[in-house]
Design an enzyme around this catalytic site. Structure first.
Site, PDB file in Angstrom:
ATOM      1  N   GLU A 105       0.841  -1.214   0.000  1.00 40.03           N
ATOM      2  CA  GLU A 105       0.000   0.000   0.000  1.00 40.03           C
ATOM      3  C   GLU A 105       0.870   1.257   0.000  1.00 40.03           C
ATOM      4  O   GLU A 105       0.574   2.238  -0.675  1.00 40.03           O
ATOM      5  CB  GLU A 105      -0.934  -0.014   1.215  1.00 40.03           C
ATOM      6  CG  GLU A 105      -1.993  -1.118   1.107  1.00 40.03           C
ATOM      7  CD  GLU A 105      -2.847  -1.248   2.360  1.00 40.03           C
ATOM      8  OE1 GLU A 105      -2.280  -1.502   3.441  1.00 40.03           O
ATOM      9  OE2 GLU A 105      -4.067  -1.088   2.253  1.00 40.03           O
ATOM     10  N   GLU A 125      -3.856  -9.472   3.866  1.00 37.99           N
ATOM     11  CA  GLU A 125      -4.578  -9.148   5.101  1.00 37.99           C
ATOM     12  C   GLU A 125      -5.707 -10.123   5.404  1.00 37.99           C
ATOM     13  O   GLU A 125      -5.990 -10.426   6.563  1.00 37.99           O
ATOM     14  CB  GLU A 125      -5.127  -7.722   5.025  1.00 37.99           C
ATOM     15  CG  GLU A 125      -4.078  -6.620   5.197  1.00 37.99           C
ATOM     16  CD  GLU A 125      -3.374  -6.235   3.915  1.00 37.99           C
ATOM     17  OE1 GLU A 125      -3.439  -7.008   2.928  1.00 37.99           O
ATOM     18  OE2 GLU A 125      -2.744  -5.159   3.885  1.00 37.99           O
TER      19      GLU A 125
HETATM   20  C1  3H9 Z   1      -1.423  -4.823   7.170  1.00 40.73           C
HETATM   21  O1  3H9 Z   1      -0.494  -4.530   6.502  1.00 40.73           O
HETATM   22  C2  3H9 Z   1      -2.598  -3.924   7.439  1.00 40.73           C
HETATM   23  C3  3H9 Z   1      -2.669  -2.769   6.510  1.00 40.73           C
HETATM   24  O2  3H9 Z   1      -3.357  -3.107   5.337  1.00 40.73           O
HETATM   25  C4  3H9 Z   1      -3.448  -1.632   7.108  1.00 40.73           C
HETATM   26  C5  3H9 Z   1      -2.893  -0.974   8.318  1.00 40.73           C
HETATM   27  C6  3H9 Z   1      -3.680   0.222   8.758  1.00 40.73           C
HETATM   28  N1  3H9 Z   1       4.368  -7.577  11.470  1.00 40.73           N
HETATM   29  O3  3H9 Z   1       7.171 -15.628   8.427  1.00 40.73           O
HETATM   30  P1  3H9 Z   1       8.552 -15.532   8.957  1.00 40.73           P
HETATM   31  C7  3H9 Z   1       7.721 -11.452  11.816  1.00 40.73           C
HETATM   32  S1  3H9 Z   1      -1.489  -6.297   7.987  1.00 40.73           S
HETATM   33  C8  3H9 Z   1       5.106  -7.990  12.502  1.00 40.73           C
HETATM   34  O4  3H9 Z   1       9.076 -16.646   9.762  1.00 40.73           O
HETATM   35  P2  3H9 Z   1       9.553 -15.618   6.268  1.00 40.73           P
HETATM   36  C9  3H9 Z   1       7.319 -12.847  12.232  1.00 40.73           C
HETATM   37  O5  3H9 Z   1       6.467 -12.806  13.333  1.00 40.73           O
HETATM   38  C10 3H9 Z   1       0.020  -7.091   7.587  1.00 40.73           C
HETATM   39  N2  3H9 Z   1       5.946  -9.048  12.461  1.00 40.73           N
HETATM   40  O6  3H9 Z   1       9.601 -15.205   7.785  1.00 40.73           O
HETATM   41  C11 3H9 Z   1       8.660 -13.458  12.535  1.00 40.73           C
HETATM   42  O7  3H9 Z   1       9.077 -12.964  13.801  1.00 40.73           O
HETATM   43  P3  3H9 Z   1       9.963 -13.836  14.788  1.00 40.73           P
HETATM   44  C12 3H9 Z   1      -0.006  -7.704   6.260  1.00 40.73           C
HETATM   45  C13 3H9 Z   1       6.021  -9.701  11.311  1.00 40.73           C
HETATM   46  O8  3H9 Z   1      10.807 -15.076   5.683  1.00 40.73           O
HETATM   47  C14 3H9 Z   1       9.576 -12.840  11.487  1.00 40.73           C
HETATM   48  O9  3H9 Z   1       8.894 -11.658  11.033  1.00 40.73           O
HETATM   49  N3  3H9 Z   1       1.187  -8.475   6.049  1.00 40.73           N
HETATM   50  C15 3H9 Z   1       5.269  -9.331  10.187  1.00 40.73           C
HETATM   51  O10 3H9 Z   1       9.240 -17.053   6.126  1.00 40.73           O
HETATM   52  C16 3H9 Z   1       9.859 -13.718  10.322  1.00 40.73           C
HETATM   53  O11 3H9 Z   1       8.625 -14.188   9.785  1.00 40.73           O
HETATM   54  C17 3H9 Z   1       1.228  -9.795   6.261  1.00 40.73           C
HETATM   55  O12 3H9 Z   1       0.254 -10.417   6.589  1.00 40.73           O
HETATM   56  C18 3H9 Z   1       4.424  -8.208  10.283  1.00 40.73           C
HETATM   57  N4  3H9 Z   1       3.693  -7.763   9.258  1.00 40.73           N
HETATM   58  O13 3H9 Z   1       8.310 -14.813   5.637  1.00 40.73           O
HETATM   59  C19 3H9 Z   1       2.568 -10.442   6.041  1.00 40.73           C
HETATM   60  N5  3H9 Z   1       5.536 -10.198   9.188  1.00 40.73           N
HETATM   61  O14 3H9 Z   1      11.241 -14.072  14.082  1.00 40.73           O
HETATM   62  C20 3H9 Z   1       2.800 -11.484   7.085  1.00 40.73           C
HETATM   63  C21 3H9 Z   1       6.444 -11.073   9.672  1.00 40.73           C
HETATM   64  O15 3H9 Z   1      10.044 -13.019  16.012  1.00 40.73           O
HETATM   65  N6  3H9 Z   1       4.135 -12.008   7.000  1.00 40.73           N
HETATM   66  N7  3H9 Z   1       6.740 -10.781  10.952  1.00 40.73           N
HETATM   67  O16 3H9 Z   1       9.182 -15.107  14.974  1.00 40.73           O
HETATM   68  C22 3H9 Z   1       4.480 -12.998   6.147  1.00 40.73           C
HETATM   69  O17 3H9 Z   1       3.704 -13.467   5.336  1.00 40.73           O
HETATM   70  C23 3H9 Z   1       5.876 -13.537   6.239  1.00 40.73           C
HETATM   71  O18 3H9 Z   1       6.361 -13.253   7.524  1.00 40.73           O
HETATM   72  C24 3H9 Z   1       6.883 -12.929   5.224  1.00 40.73           C
HETATM   73  C25 3H9 Z   1       8.299 -13.411   5.579  1.00 40.73           C
HETATM   74  C26 3H9 Z   1       6.509 -13.422   3.831  1.00 40.73           C
HETATM   75  C27 3H9 Z   1       6.856 -11.420   5.269  1.00 40.73           C
END
Ligand code: 3H9
Length: 692
Positions: A105, A125
């Site tokens: 975004e 999301e």
């Molecule tokens: C959003 O954006 C809302 C908006 O539209 C509006 C707002 C107003 N936040 O998965 P991994 C941490 S909602 C905080 O093992 P990978 C995760 O907890 C968001 N932490 O790595 C972990 O921590 P730890 C929309 C996050 O390389 C570490 O990063 N976005 C977030 O296999 C590693 O994660 C999503 O839904 C986050 N957003 O994959 C994306 N993302 O090491 C969600 C990750 O302490 N994330 N962490 O356990 C993912 O799909 C995968 O983490 C990603 C990396 C592909 C990014």
């Protein structure tokens, strides 16, 4: 610093720097706005690049913040994006690795986007039970078109950047150095005016009403108890039906509504629960792991075959060992057939099919598997048989090989002591069908080495399982809890329920299957076998005898064409059985129980709270590391409804004092001793606290 600002000639660069994935938490948002201000105030700066340090452009809003007011504190993501969009100097997003959610975004608010190939692009999301809340539903359809945007937003599935190259999302795909390409691009557009804004693009889709109606119908049918997917459709619809600013407001309201729902809280809990499960407090992240380049599986039965397929799917060669050629041939043929079915369904290419089949070989000789890095025993669930296998493995396996047992209930410490290397022994409890089910219970023996645990946790990720570590106890986390659930299910039959009524009550809550349909699928003889052992080992535990009576009739479930339900040949549909229902009523009469009408609420409470109470003991005894691990076991291995977040999260949502109050009520009924609250549950309830 959560974002760094630097100037290189006439180009300012803002680099998001909030590891691990540059989540757009409050500090990062603040730093971006500060960077933008500095760039605006510096006359030498002609263009601004925004990029991300480390392994992501940005993984989106910081999900951890969602439960605190910080998530909505100014500068909000909306404010950040409007500062960028209204900048009078061009802003270019330089995207690599991951641009998801709020990260995408943010990029959509920039005037231009340059991306590396292979970057994962998504608005995921919906997987967290929310929708893109910072303009994603309004801007994405303007650059990739209504249909593709709707698909991306409703599914949350990532798409590789090169697959979006033909859309207006990217101005350039940089084959070489991203920052060099973005800088060259910035110089090229530095003086171009007016600045292009995604919000100004018109969506051209003449027949949008029919398309949106079709989408609503399809999505409604697919989204079950989750409200977010349908709201995603409504928000995308607003991109065509409303003016841009009204669409943004509409999206924002829906986002704020969804973020408060229990379903979203549960999905966020599961997101972090899955990641937390891979960590053990006394096994640091940098613990060295043992290389696992080859695996052996003992036993070519259903379990052994399924386990082997996991490794082949991950490109790791597997040898399957059997005692007899016939059993080996049968096992290998079943595996081949499974892969052929996947091939026929078009879910596997011919090339991958051949690769996977070739990776699985068979042997009748222990000596042939001696050099495997890891061996997993999947033989009959009997300590005597395990003893023979582990003594032999100890004799033949190379030093340092990991010796794993797929036992679902037996004592892993005892198994380890059959060897002279108990530090190399670990439990790896797969769930059936092992090539499909996500859960892998990793059983940590008293002497299991830390590097063995770190290796098995890493392997579980590699084979796409959710690995959860359990200490040694009868049944480990999952089966120890399910025993209490099954006991209650049996008592409910004695007191007045039919199997169908019990199953329907929990299936209504969202369980994939109630206890009796599940028993028929897994085989009622398995529980019978375990109970017979328990009658000897733990005679003080009471069980309903209904399940034994059923087994005495030879009704083991689907495999015998009859179980708690009747089945027709070639049909898995469960039909209520008059024979079984008569048997249950007669059994109640034999016990002198006056059958009564039992409400669905009572059924659900008794089944779930019995799980929760046992889980509280498990947590207190340190068998599970954290409450969310227990939730992950139930969400990924036992069909517990995802939208409830697992048994512990469910109990937290109901309120632990309410759980204890209900248990006190049931303690007054039959088998009241089962309802004594575990000390941890009683304590948390009294203190007004939660498990998670
Ligand atoms: C959003 O954006 C809302 C908006 O539209 C509006 C707002 C107003 N936040 O998965 P991994 C941490 S909602 C905080 O093992 P990978 C995760 O907890 C968001 N932490 O790595 C972990 O921590 P730890 C929309 C996050 O390389 C570490 O990063 N976005 C977030 O296999 C590693 O994660 C999503 O839904 C986050 N957003 O994959 C994306 N993302 O090491 C969600 C990750 O302490 N994330 N962490 O356990 C993912 O799909 C995968 O983490 C990603 C990396 C592909 C990014």
């Amino acid at each position: 610093m959560s974002a760094e600002y630097k100037v290189d000639g006439s180009i300012a660069v803002i680099t998001l720097n909030n590891p691990p994935v540059n989540g757009l938490g409050h500090a990062t948002r603040h730093a971006i706005v500060e960077g933008m201000k500095q760039a605006q105030n510096n006359d030498a700066v002609k263009a601004i690049i925004i990029t991300g340090a480390g392994k992501a452009f940005s993984g989106g809003a910081d999900i951890k913040e969602f439960n605190s007011p910080k998530a909505f504190a100014e500068p909000s993501l909306h404010t950040v994006i409007s500062v960028i969009e209204s900048s009078d100097k061009p802003v270019i997003a330089a995207i690599h690795s991951v641009a998801m959610g709020g990260g995408l975004e943010l990029a959509l608010g920039c005037h231009y986007r340059v991306a590396s190939p292979g970057a994962q692009i998504a608005l995921p999301e919906v997987k967290l039970g929310i929708l893109p809340g910072a303009g994603g539903t309004q801007r994405l359809p303007r650059v990739v078109g209504l249909e593709l945007a709707l698909n991306m937003i409703v599914s949350g599935t990532p798409i590789a950047s090169e697959k979006l190259a033909k859309t207006a999302l990217f101005n350039e795909l940089a084959e070489g150095d991203l920052m060099a390409a973005a800088t060259a691009f910035a110089h090229k557009v530095a003086d171009v005016r007016p600045l292009p804004k995604v919000r100004d693009i018109k969506i051209d889709y003449p027949n949008y009403e029919a398309f949106l109606q079709f989408s609503r119908n399809t999505v409604r049918a697919m989204s079950g108890p989750f409200p977010a997917p349908l709201k995603c459709v409504e928000a995308v619809a607003a991109a065509v039906t409303k003016k841009f600013d009204d669409g943004i407001k509409f999206e924002r309201d829906l986002f704020l509504e969804l973020v408060q729902t229990t379903e979203s809280k549960a999905l966020r809990h599961a997101f972090f629960g899955e990641r937390a499960a891979s960590k053990l407090p006394d096994v640091p992240d940098d613990t060295p792991t043992r290389p696992v380049k080859s695996v052996a599986v003992i036993g070519a039965g259903t379990m052994g075959g399924g386990i082997a397929m996991n490794f082949a799917n991950a490109g790791i060669p597997v040898q399957i060992l059997e005692m007899k050629q016939e059993a080996l041939d049968k096992g290998l043929a079943t595996i081949r057939k499974n892969y052929e079915n996947t091939l026929k369904k078009g879910k596997l290419t011919q090339e991958k099919f051949e690769q996977r089949v070739a990776l699985i070989t068979g042997t009748l000789s222990y000596e042939a598997i001696a050099q495997a890095d890891m061996v997993i025993e999947a033989v009959f669930e009997d300590m005597g048989v395990k003893e023979q296998v582990f003594k032999k493995l100890d004799e033949v396996m190379k030093p340092g090989a990991i010796l794993a047992s797929n036992t679902s209930t037996l004592d892993v410490d005892k198994i380890a002591d059959f060897t002279k290397r108990p530090q190399d022994v670990v439990g790896t409890h797969f769930f059936s069908p092992a090539n499909v089910m996500k859960l892998l219970e990793i059983v940590r023996g008293k002497k299991t080495a830390k590097d063995v645990l770190a290796t098995v946790l890493a392997i579980s990720k590699k084979i796409k399982k959710t690995g959860v570590v359990s200490g040694v106890c009868d049944g480990f986390i999952g089966n120890r809890m399910i025993e209490q659930y099954s006991r209650q299910a049996g008592f409910l039959l004695e007191e007045g329920c039919t199997p169908e009524q019990v199953d329907k009550a929990v299936e209504k809550l969202g369980f994939a299957m109630g206890p009796f349909r599940m028993g028929d699928l897994a085989g009622n003889d398995i529980g019978w076998y375990i109970r017979k052992r328990r009658y000897v080992e733990k005679p003080h535990i009471t069980y309903s005898k209904t399940a034994d009576l059923l087994c005495e009739l030879g009704r083991f479930g689907q495999k015998t064409g009859a179980g708690w339900y009747d089945y027709k040949p070639g049909d898995r549909k469960a039909y209520p059985s008059a024979v079984v229902n008569d048997m249950i009523v007669k059994h109640s009469a034999d016990l002198g129980i006056e059958r009564r009408k039992i409400s669905d609420q009572e059924i659900v409470e008794r089944l779930i709270y019995s799980l929760v109470n046992e889980a509280a003991y498990i947590l207190e005894e340190g068998i599970a590391t954290r409450a969310s691990d227990i939730d992950m076991v139930y969400l990924t291995g036992y069909g517990f409804p995802l939208h409830t977040g697992g048994p512990m999260f469910y109990a937290d949502t109901v309120g632990l004092p309410n759980v204890v109050r209900a248990m006190e009520k049931y303690a007054k009924g039959r088998h009241g001793d089962a309802w004594k609250p575990a000390p941890l549950l009683a304590k948390l309830a009294e203190e007004g606290k939660t498990f998670n």
